[in-house]
Design an enzyme around this catalytic site. Structure first.
Site, PDB file in Angstrom:
ATOM      1  N   CYS A  27     -38.504  25.764 -58.346  1.00  0.00           N
ATOM      2  CA  CYS A  27     -39.325  24.634 -57.908  1.00  0.00           C
ATOM      3  C   CYS A  27     -40.474  24.409 -58.898  1.00  0.00           C
ATOM      4  O   CYS A  27     -40.227  23.926 -60.001  1.00  0.00           O
ATOM      5  CB  CYS A  27     -39.789  24.838 -56.474  1.00  0.00           C
ATOM      6  SG  CYS A  27     -40.026  23.265 -55.639  1.00  0.00           S
TER       7      CYS A  27
ATOM      8  N   HIS B 153     -34.910  25.714 -53.651  1.00  0.00           N
ATOM      9  CA  HIS B 153     -35.243  27.117 -53.337  1.00  0.00           C
ATOM     10  C   HIS B 153     -33.979  27.916 -53.001  1.00  0.00           C
ATOM     11  O   HIS B 153     -33.660  28.105 -51.821  1.00  0.00           O
ATOM     12  CB  HIS B 153     -36.227  27.169 -52.162  1.00  0.00           C
ATOM     13  CG  HIS B 153     -37.594  26.685 -52.524  1.00  0.00           C
ATOM     14  ND1 HIS B 153     -38.508  27.479 -53.161  1.00  0.00           N
ATOM     15  CD2 HIS B 153     -38.166  25.475 -52.380  1.00  0.00           C
ATOM     16  CE1 HIS B 153     -39.616  26.792 -53.377  1.00  0.00           C
ATOM     17  NE2 HIS B 153     -39.436  25.567 -52.922  1.00  0.00           N
TER      18      HIS B 153
ATOM     19  N   GLU C  76     -33.494  30.969 -53.058  1.00  0.00           N
ATOM     20  CA  GLU C  76     -33.788  32.239 -52.369  1.00  0.00           C
ATOM     21  C   GLU C  76     -33.588  32.120 -50.860  1.00  0.00           C
ATOM     22  O   GLU C  76     -33.336  33.117 -50.183  1.00  0.00           O
ATOM     23  CB  GLU C  76     -35.217  32.712 -52.693  1.00  0.00           C
ATOM     24  CG  GLU C  76     -36.379  31.914 -52.080  1.00  0.00           C
ATOM     25  CD  GLU C  76     -36.802  30.697 -52.894  1.00  0.00           C
ATOM     26  OE1 GLU C  76     -35.994  30.231 -53.732  1.00  0.00           O
ATOM     27  OE2 GLU C  76     -37.922  30.196 -52.682  1.00  0.00           O
TER      28      GLU C  76
HETATM   29  N1  GLN Z   1     -46.051  21.663 -56.152  1.00  0.00           N
HETATM   30  C1  GLN Z   1     -44.752  21.253 -56.573  1.00  0.00           C
HETATM   31  C2  GLN Z   1     -44.282  20.006 -55.823  1.00  0.00           C
HETATM   32  O1  GLN Z   1     -44.780  19.701 -54.779  1.00  0.00           O
HETATM   33  C3  GLN Z   1     -43.749  22.366 -56.420  1.00  0.00           C
HETATM   34  C4  GLN Z   1     -43.499  22.740 -54.995  1.00  0.00           C
HETATM   35  C5  GLN Z   1     -42.829  24.083 -54.864  1.00  0.00           C
HETATM   36  O2  GLN Z   1     -42.808  24.857 -55.809  1.00  0.00           O
HETATM   37  N2  GLN Z   1     -42.304  24.383 -53.705  1.00  0.00           N
HETATM   38  O3  GLN Z   1     -43.373  19.345 -56.262  1.00  0.00           O
END
Ligand code: GLN
Length: 545
Positions: free
Chosen positions: A383, A517, A519
């Protein structure tokens, strides 16, 4: 007619952090091992509508379900232990209950009635517990917090009522407590357990089974004492010792007779045998690893490992897949603002930059990406970690010196920008910069298409995947060409080709950044392919250095 499930209510006493969530997950796994279907739910007494807006420092990570709910991290344990995908309907908070009730009250649904905790709040809780259980044999329902907490009272009251309203023999109260050992006195103390059961009984709940967490074996005399003072059978005083790994907990609790006692309580006196072979296999692999790899996790909530719970577990699963132990080096990204990454990252066999929000620590993360890319150390960006990899490539490979994300302001060239519109299936989502922060991210499962012959297509063994998201910003697809020209491959995109989902660097031993994600979907007995691949690459790296 759908069968009526049996309900197991799990409460906690004495202190928090007793591993109630794990105990619930492990009990679910044990019932499955005997051939039953289970569903696990969590009732959280806090006032937030969901944990989505809470700092990871407060409550650990936010676990996201396929259907896009931002939930308590215990749902991650439930999924990892049972493999049953949780949904929006498996986690509720006081905040959500009140916001629903107040909305109904404003609409006039209560037809002039005085809206009260009993029966209106308790009815909502009971409806939630009983709703949409599906065709399962057991619903395990855990109450967050500890008996005696003011905010937990309506939940305990609702469960007490259910105990009377469900047919006889359909529910079981399992209470998790602590038996502290006082070293100077050389004694194990049962009094806190007695008090917490007394508290529970004062609100009308008589526990059926006690799971007593303890650092030492509980002597028979103490078990008898607990049984007598807490009004439970001696066989229902189950010892819960600290286990060598969380995945050894189902085996340990089975040894102690937890599942047998629960089934006996329901009148199932000769239950089907438990097939625990998959847990035994995991335990064997974990107990006899073939070496160790060191993975540096460069994040910003590193003082609280619960903030990265699913990442930690997915790394452990990657270790199980490769039969190695994974040692995690927690590294504060901000440190790299004053120190070169080399000093700390030199010994790492793999570098992972996890998700995160806000600007703090991002320059350090970008330095970590650069180090991994240049030194050819396996890199896994998740992410925000993918967004950092894209910004690093834009700055250092494509000469866009001011490359940045609009999350950190409007000054730079924003290769990562705020997403205002996106689709899922036939549904179109829209937002503006001023929308509420809660619940307005791109959340839940979305499909992606992987490029033929890419490292990720190879790892997944397919070109079509579905993964869970939780973010507001996206890599801007307009930069695809200029970044691909300098060696970053966009190897996964949304089916409409508009949203970059995965980047990789061909020629690097293992460099993958994902917008989602992974994970969240890794299981000990079904490790996520990207975590297996990443740890596999780290094993290769460990042989080089
Ligand atoms: N802050 C970033 C976004 O909102 C990444 C979010 C995250 O890593 N879950 O896109």
């Amino acid at each position: 007619m759908a069968k009526q499930p049996r309900y197991i209510f799990i409460t906690g006493g004495v202190v928090s952090s007793l591993g109630k969530g794990l105990a619930s997950a492990a009990l679910g796994a044990l019932l499955q091992a005997r051939g039953y279907n289970v569903r696990l739910r969590k009732l959280d007494p806090y006032l937030n509508v969901d944990p989505g807006t809470m700092s990871p420092y407060q409550h650990g990570e936010v676990y996201v379900t396929d259907d896009g709910a931002e939930t308590d991290l215990d749902l991650g344990h439930y999924e990892r232990f049972t493999g049953v995908s949780a949904t929006q309907g498996d986690n509720i908070t006081t905040g959500r209950i009140y916001s629903d009730i107040i909305a109904k009250e404003r609409r006039g649904d209560y037809l002039g009635a005085t809206v009260q905790v009993i029966p209106h709040v308790t009815n909502e809780i009971k409806d939630f517990v009983l709703s949409d259980a599906g065709d399962v044999d057991f619903v395990l329902c855990e109450v967050g917090g500890t008996v005696g907490d003011i905010e937990g009272l309506p939940f305990f009251e609702a469960l007490r009522q259910l105990g009377q309203e469900l047919p006889r023999g359909q529910c079981c109260f399992l209470h998790v407590t602590l038996l502290p050992y006082i070293a100077v006195a050389g004694e194990m103390k049962t009094k806190p357990t007695q008090h917490s059961v007394k508290e529970l009984r004062s609100i009308g709940i008589q526990p059926d089974i006690l799971l007593c967490r303890s650092e030492r074996e509980i002597p028979k005399t103490e078990r008898q004492k607990i049984a007598r003072f807490c009004n439970v059978r001696e066989s229902a005083v189950i010892q819960g010792l600290d286990a060598r790994s969380i995945y050894a907990v189902p085996l340990a609790y089975h040894e102690e007779g937890l599942d047998r006692e629960v089934l006996n309580h329901f009148g199932i006196l000769t239950p089907p045998d438990a097939d625990l072979s998959k847990w035994q296999e995991i335990d064997n692999t974990q107990s006899n690893p073939d070496g160790e790899v060191r993975i540096a996790v460069v994040g910003k909530y590193t003082v609280l490992p619960d903030a990265y719970k699913s990442i930690t577990e997915a790394l452990v699963h990657g270790g199980i897949a490769n039969e190695v132990k994974v040692k995690i080096l927690w590294i504060e990204a901000e440190d790299f603002e004053t120190m070169e990454p080399e000093a700390v990252l030199r010994g790492a066999h793999g570098i992972l930059v996890p998700g995160g929000f806000g600007e703090r620590g991002t320059e350090g993360k970008i330095k970590a990406v650069q180090y991994a890319r240049e030194k050819k150390i396996p890199y896994f960006g998740i992410c925000l970690g993918m967004q950092m990899a894209v910004i690093e490539a834009a700055r250092n490979l494509a000469n866009m010196n001011s490359a940045s994300s609009s999350e950190f302001g409007d000054e730079g060239e924003n290769v990562v920008g705020l997403m205002t519109e996106w689709t899922r299936g036939n549904e179109r989502f829209e937002r503006t910069a001023n929308t509420d922060l809660g619940g307005t991210m791109r959340l839940g499962a979305y499909p992606a298409v992987l490029a033929e012959g890419s490292l990720v297509a190879e790892a997944y063994g397919t070109n079509e995947i579905s993964e869970r998201h939780r973010h507001r910003y996206e890599v801007n697809i307009e930069y695809r060409q200029s970044l691909e020209d300098v060696g970053l491959r966009f190897s996964g995109v949304s089916p409409d080709g508009i949203l970059p989902e995965i980047v990789e660097i061909p020629g690097h031993p293992w460099f993958v950044g994902v917008q989602f994600h992974p994970e969240l979907k890794s299981r000990p007995f079904d490790p996520h392919p990207l975590f297996s691949g990443f740890i596999g690459a780290a094993v290769e790296q460990s042989r080089l250095v």
